[in-house]
Design an enzyme around this catalytic site. Structure first.
Site, PDB file in Angstrom:
ATOM      1  N   GLU A  99       0.763  -1.053  -0.033  1.00 51.13           N
ATOM      2  CA  GLU A  99      -0.055   0.105  -0.158  1.00 51.13           C
ATOM      3  C   GLU A  99       0.754   1.323  -0.078  1.00 51.13           C
ATOM      4  O   GLU A  99       0.320   2.298  -0.582  1.00 51.13           O
ATOM      5  CB  GLU A  99      -0.880  -0.033   1.077  1.00 51.13           C
ATOM      6  CG  GLU A  99      -2.078  -1.192   1.233  1.00 51.13           C
ATOM      7  CD  GLU A  99      -3.000  -0.874   0.022  1.00 51.13           C
ATOM      8  OE1 GLU A  99      -3.374   0.175  -0.277  1.00 51.13           O
ATOM      9  OE2 GLU A  99      -3.274  -2.038  -0.582  1.00 51.13           O
ATOM     10  N   SER A 470     -46.401 -32.854  37.766  1.00 52.31           N
ATOM     11  CA  SER A 470     -46.012 -33.252  39.186  1.00 52.31           C
ATOM     12  C   SER A 470     -44.892 -32.758  39.854  1.00 52.31           C
ATOM     13  O   SER A 470     -44.536 -32.949  40.853  1.00 52.31           O
ATOM     14  CB  SER A 470     -45.967 -34.853  39.164  1.00 52.31           C
ATOM     15  OG  SER A 470     -47.224 -35.242  39.019  1.00 52.31           O
TER      16      SER A 470
END
Length: 788
Positions: A99, A470
């Site tokens: 770059e 239950s």
């Protein structure tokens, strides 16, 4: 006499030169003025570069497990900040070579590169090459819209770059660049990208990996996931440039170029415990605000245990698929060749984008099928499906079920190279949820809110209100023990009618049988309904409800006897937390998911200090623990004996098998499991009780979660089996008699004949009540547990 004309010519020549010089000076002044004016105009609305001193990029908020592993994150931009010292040299070389080769020499603009790029663009008659330096790219990324291709934006970018270079060092600029650049798929900065694409920090990047990331700076079109060949070519260009710049040797470049991309894409961290993470997100946003959570980078240290969460995920999936296999093959598979949706060669399933391993349930593509076998494509793997792999469907040939182009669910049994061994599965119908809580601390160690977070965000562990069957009886028996009853007190299991809510109420046992005089120990162990209702009537429903409240139940509990058998809606988290009271010797610690929250810089924002509640006396908790151990050893929870360590628990099943529960505990850990359809009118089907549908999920989870934990006994808990030897009790059915294990619900808790449930409680019987308004059918009442 001397002639004058030559002198006249020289004077005229000087006048021409002077005029030309004046004209050039004027033009130069105009140009300089115009340039100054242009710079003034373009710089008038530029941001102040010194604002960078206070600039803080959006940072990811990370969630950590109890061992420090990242389990989730929130961010508008996924970014993990790096310091200059953390950036390895190989990555620095790759970035600068590609770059900005003159980064260390220029002062914001590389004029040599600008001239070269301009010449090449002129020859190409198009913009073939850019000349932005790293500083210019940083300026554009931070302050400008880089998609704007106008000259104005370029001039502004140049001016900003010059200012940045004046105020910051090269190291500072490079570090800001490495933390700011976008590298596709929501990743900002090289650290986030490195962890996403390779599952490692930048400090561990290899040469080809660093080159690949550097090549991605150009934009999303070089994503190695979406454009693998383009990304590979770009990576190799970076490697070649590094060799030509003498950053690496030619041999190193050649060796790296020969390597494949070798990605190790990390699945988003939020996929491990998405329901858990989502609940934390809601809490954080409500407490600190959305902007803080998504932009300021909080550090959230949670209670989640990665191993237990993985075990919970696997157990839920295994349990639901086992349920589905028990109920047969449904077929009706999606086919990609139908309507020319796709081709066998080009189809890519979402499941194939993530690592596939043993135990996973994934989508496979049928590429060939005959009378004996079917060939299945699963991403990079191939599997041959033969009779043992689909025997559960009761079909003898794969051609009876599958066609080329079908998308079939399979479970991975093993992988050897590119060959997978699989079992045929199908998309599951019901849902399931699980919560696991560490007894000594109240920390939530695992949470699953459903089969798939992608398909349904509804958290059935914390949001769903379902009848518990239950399993509610623990509150009845705890209240009874507190009032002086003992496990060896007797109660008559016989036909019984009483008044509840102004109406006659006659509870039934699930087997429509009666055992006569039995102990409370046997009544709970065998989950007998009539004794539970009688006991609740003796101590009073207000005492039962008060006990449930002390156990942490906040859901609505109407004071009517059918609630004794679970005819009220609870959520899994509160019900599971209640069970921790027994191994915790009578106290309850508020369940919590967060240990502490800090800012990105480490400042503490909050720390967990969960409330501790005295629920029952230690002797009551120990007695209940012994009774619930009996449920596992001799009663409806007997399959849990396979855990091979002391454990207690309780099953629960509602009428018509709409909800199946099992909640159980060891001295270290308590876990609760619920299974059912989201539509409460849909039954799981016979005989999907709590012991069959939910308990195996609990057992698989606990076996994995406790595999590396020492076996512990419950402290100060005396086994009832030994105490019974000292008791002289006259009963009709002894405690040692076998309990029923295969009965089904029969509307046992509903008022018989012309009676009705109290207001607000749905009738359990299919016999219409006398009340003119009947509660909705989709709210079934618990019958008590067919297996408990």
């Amino acid at each position: 006499m001397v002639e004058l004309p030559p002198i006249t010519l020289r004077l005229r020549g000087r006048k021409v030169v002077g005029r030309v010089a004046f004209a050039l000076l004027l033009l130069g002044s105009i140009a300089v003025g115009a340039l100054a004016g242009l710079i003034f105009v373009y710089s008038s609305d530029l941001p102040q570069i010194r604002a960078l001193e206070d600039f803080r990029p959006d940072i990811v908020t990370e969630l950590y497990a109890d061992d420090g592993q990242v389990i989730g994150s929130f961010a508008l931009q996924r970014r993990i900040l790096l310091s200059y010292e953390q950036i390895p040299q190989v990555l620095k070389d790759a970035i600068l070579t590609t770059e900005d080769q003159h980064f260390e020499q220029h002062w914001g603009v590389d004029f040599t590169r600008v001239a070269g790029a301009a010449w090449r663009n002129l020859l190409a008659h198009r913009v073939a090459e850019g000349a932005s330096t790293l500083t210019m790219q940083l300026a554009g990324t931070l302050f400008l819209d880089r998609s704007d291709r106008t000259m104005r934006r370029k001039i502004q970018e140049t001016l900003l770059a010059l200012q940045i270079e004046r105020h910051y060092t090269k190291q500072q600029i490079f570090t800001m660049y490495c933390n700011q650049i976008y590298l596709s798929h929501g990743n900002y900065g090289f650290e986030a990208a490195s962890e996403y694409y390779f599952g490692k920090p930048v400090g561990k990047l290899t040469l080809p990996e660093a080159a690949l990331l550097a090549g991605m700076i150009r934009g999303p079109s070089y994503s190695p996931i979406l454009h693998a060949q383009r990304a590979l070519a770009r990576r190799n260009i970076v490697l070649d440039r590094m060799a030509r710049a003498d950053k690496i040797t030619q041999a190193q470049a050649t060796q790296a170029i020969a390597l494949p991309l070798a990605l190790h894409v990390e699945a988003p961290h939020n996929t491990l415990a998405p329901y858990f993470v989502e609940d934390i997100r809601k809490y954080l946003e409500g407490t600190y605000g959305t902007q803080t959570v998504h932009e300021r980078g909080l550090r959230v240290y949670t209670t989640l245990n990665v191993g237990m969460q993985r075990a919970a995920n696997q157990a839920i999936r295994d349990g639901l698929h086992a349920y589905d296999r028990r109920h047969g093959w449904r077929g009706n598979l999606e086919n990609i060749l139908r309507n020319h949706r796709d081709t066998l060669e080009s189809y890519e399933d979402e499941d194939w984008h993530w690592p596939i391993g043993k135990g996973d349930y994934v989508t496979g593509l049928v590429t060939a099928v005959d009378d004996k076998a079917a060939t299945i494509k699963i991403g990079p793997y191939r599997a041959l499906l033969t009779l043992p792999d689909f025997a559960w469907t009761r079909n003898r040939s794969p051609k009876e079920m599958l066609a080329v182009g079908d998308l079939a669910q399979v479970s991975i049994k093993d992988i050897n190279g590119v060959v997978a061994r699989v079992q045929l599965e199908q998309n599951v119908g019901p849902q399931a949820a699980m919560v696991a809580i560490d007894n000594p601390t109240g920390e939530i160690k695992a949470m699953v809110g459903g089969y798939s977070f992608d398909e349904s965000k509804f958290n059935r562990a914390t949001q769903a209100q379902r009848q518990v069957g239950s399993s509610f009886k623990i509150y009845v028996y705890s209240a009874a023990m507190e009032e002086g009853f003992t496990p060896f007190d007797t109660i008559l299991d016989a036909p019984f009618t009483t008044m509840s809510g102004g109406q006659p109420y006659s509870p039934h046992n699930y087997d429509e049988k009666f055992e006569g005089m039995i102990t409370l120990r046997r009544a709970l162990e065998g989950s007998r309904n009539v004794p539970a209702v009688k006991l609740a009537e003796k101590i009073g429903m207000n005492s039962v409800i008060d006990m449930a409240r002390r156990f942490g139940i906040t859901s609505a509990l109407p004071p009517y006897l059918p609630v004794t058998l679970g005819a009220a809606d609870l959520n899994l988290l509160e019900h599971t937390s209640a069970f921790t009271v027994f191994p915790d010797d009578g106290i309850r610690i508020d369940p919590h998911m967060i240990r502490r929250v800090a800012t990105y810089d480490g400042a503490l924002l909050e720390q967990a200090h969960p409330a501790v509640h005295d629920v029952v006396a230690p002797d009551v908790a120990r007695t209940m623990t012994a009774m619930l151990e009996d449920v596992v050893q001799f009663g409806t929870g007997m399959p849990a004996r396979a855990l091979g360590r002391p454990a207690g628990g309780k099953t629960g099943t509602t009428n018509d098998f709409t909800d199946a529960w099992f909640l159980g505990f060891t001295p270290q850990l308590t876990a609760g499991v619920w299974v059912g359809y989201d539509d409460t009118a849909v039954s799981l089907g016979k005989p999907e009780t709590g012991a069959i549908a939910a308990l195996p999920i609990w057992l698989e989870f606990m076996q994995s979660a406790l595999a590396d934990k020492p076996i512990e006994a419950f402290q100060n808990v005396l086994p009832l089996e030994k105490l019974a030897l000292t008791k002289d009790i006259k009963v009709d059915t002894p405690d040692s008699a076998p309990t029923e294990t295969s009965e089904e619900p029969t509307g046992a808790d509903a008022p018989p004949g012309n009676a009705t449930a109290p207001p607000g409680i749905a009738p359990a019987s299919k016999t219409p009540p006398l009340e003119p308004v009947q509660p909705p059918k989709q709210t079934p009442i618990s019958t008590g547990d067919p297996r408990g």
